[in-house]
Design an enzyme around this catalytic site. Structure first.
Site, PDB file in Angstrom:
ATOM      1  N   THR A  97     -59.457  -0.910 -39.749  1.00 30.15           N
ATOM      2  CA  THR A  97     -60.763  -1.548 -39.566  1.00 30.15           C
ATOM      3  C   THR A  97     -60.806  -2.108 -38.153  1.00 30.15           C
ATOM      4  O   THR A  97     -60.086  -3.056 -37.825  1.00 30.15           O
ATOM      5  CB  THR A  97     -60.971  -2.679 -40.591  1.00 30.15           C
ATOM      6  OG1 THR A  97     -60.876  -2.140 -41.911  1.00 30.15           O
ATOM      7  CG2 THR A  97     -62.341  -3.322 -40.416  1.00 30.15           C
ATOM      8  N   LYS A 169     -67.753  -0.195 -42.485  1.00 34.83           N
ATOM      9  CA  LYS A 169     -66.600  -0.882 -43.065  1.00 34.83           C
ATOM     10  C   LYS A 169     -66.644  -2.374 -42.766  1.00 34.83           C
ATOM     11  O   LYS A 169     -66.315  -3.211 -43.637  1.00 34.83           O
ATOM     12  CB  LYS A 169     -65.304  -0.273 -42.529  1.00 34.83           C
ATOM     13  CG  LYS A 169     -64.041  -0.997 -42.998  1.00 34.83           C
ATOM     14  CD  LYS A 169     -63.909  -1.027 -44.516  1.00 34.83           C
ATOM     15  CE  LYS A 169     -62.802  -1.962 -44.994  1.00 34.83           C
ATOM     16  NZ  LYS A 169     -61.467  -1.627 -44.488  1.00 34.83           N
TER      17      LYS A 169
END
Length: 289
Positions: A97, A169
């Site tokens: 991420t 995300k």
């Protein structure tokens, strides 16, 4: 599947990375793994993985998956020098991420780059329930589709822009962060009224909020069980900052963001950076006494 197409590399063997690499092994891929921490590859080696001595060994396979902790770690491993020595047609599938800007930076370094952040804890990976978010060039998405299908339950495509999946995300994690704080506040409220937190979690999962977030994290908060972490408080704070930074770049106001940042920063400082991010509940509990 040709012998060459079965060869893949995997870099970054925390709990998530180990679980994902294991799925590739189970699917019949010849996986070369490398980790910055000694000993983390032992489990996968016992299952048939080749352990590389350097990142170059994984990169030499031609298709490398990585699950590193943050952008700085990606930069440290995927240097310009290493990418120059990569095979022709090299593909880097990045599961971390990271910021949208980071994805654009890594895509510009050379080779072919795919953003592929994932949604799910290590146990979801093992059970085949991982969700994969993907964005990048169509040919790279097509080439890696069988591998991504092997590691997850469903792959969601967000188009050609490498910064699209990271933005999605970040938004997912920002939503989970809200859920953690909402659970913390609701459970603290009923605990102070003398009610049973476990029964409350059972009730909401049987009615308004069924699912992995409210069940898994609800149980963790109700019992104050934060080890082993599926995702640490420190990483949660990192992702919260990513959401706030991305919002700032887009001119979007996130009113709850500063409050959540204070809670997470306090949890990391007072509770422990390496506890599960559900441990932020203890901040609300302490402030309520």
């Amino acid at each position: 599947m040709t012998e060459q197409s079965r060869r893949v590399g995997f870099i970054g063997l925390g709990r998530m990375g180990t679980a994902i690499a294991g799925r590739l092994l189970d699917a019949g891929y010849d996986v070369t793994v490398w980790s910055r921490s000694a000993g983390k590859a032992d489990e996968l080696a016992a299952r048939g993985a080749t352990v590389g001595e350097t990142p170059e060994d994984a990169i030499a396979t031609g298709t490398v998956f990585s699950m590193l902790s943050d952008e700085a770690a990606v930069r440290q491993v995927f240097t310009a020098e290493r990418l120059r020595s990569a095979p022709e047609g090299f593909v880097h599938v990045n599961h971390a991420t990271i910021s949208p800007g980071g994805a654009r930076e890594f895509a510009a370094q050379g080779g072919r780059y795919l953003s592929a952040p994932v949604v799910g804890r290590p146990e979801a990976v093992v059970a085949g329930n991982l969700t994969v978010l993907v964005s990048g060039a169509a040919d790279v998405r097509a080439e890696t589709a069988p591998m991504l299908a092997a590691i997850g339950r469903r792959v969601w495509e967000f188009g050609d822009a490498v910064d699209a999946a990271p933005t999605a995300k970040i938004s997912v994690n920002y939503l989970i962060i809200h859920a953690l704080q909402a659970l913390s506040e609701s459970i603290t409220l009923l605990e102070n009224a003398g009610l049973d937190a476990g029964q409350f979690v059972d009730m909401i999962n049987d009615s308004v909020f069924p699912g992995a977030v409210y069940r898994g994290y609800g149980d963790a908060i109700a019992t104050s069980a934060y080890t082993p972490p599926g995702f640490t408080a420190a990483l949660g704070l990192k992702d919260l900052k990513l959401a706030l930074d991305t919002a700032g770049e887009l001119g979007v106001e996130l009113p709850a963001g500063p409050v959540l940042q204070d809670v997470f920063a306090t949890a990391v400082e007072q509770g422990g950076a390496d506890l599960d991010w559900a441990s932020i509940a203890e901040v609300t509990r302490r402030r309520s006494h």
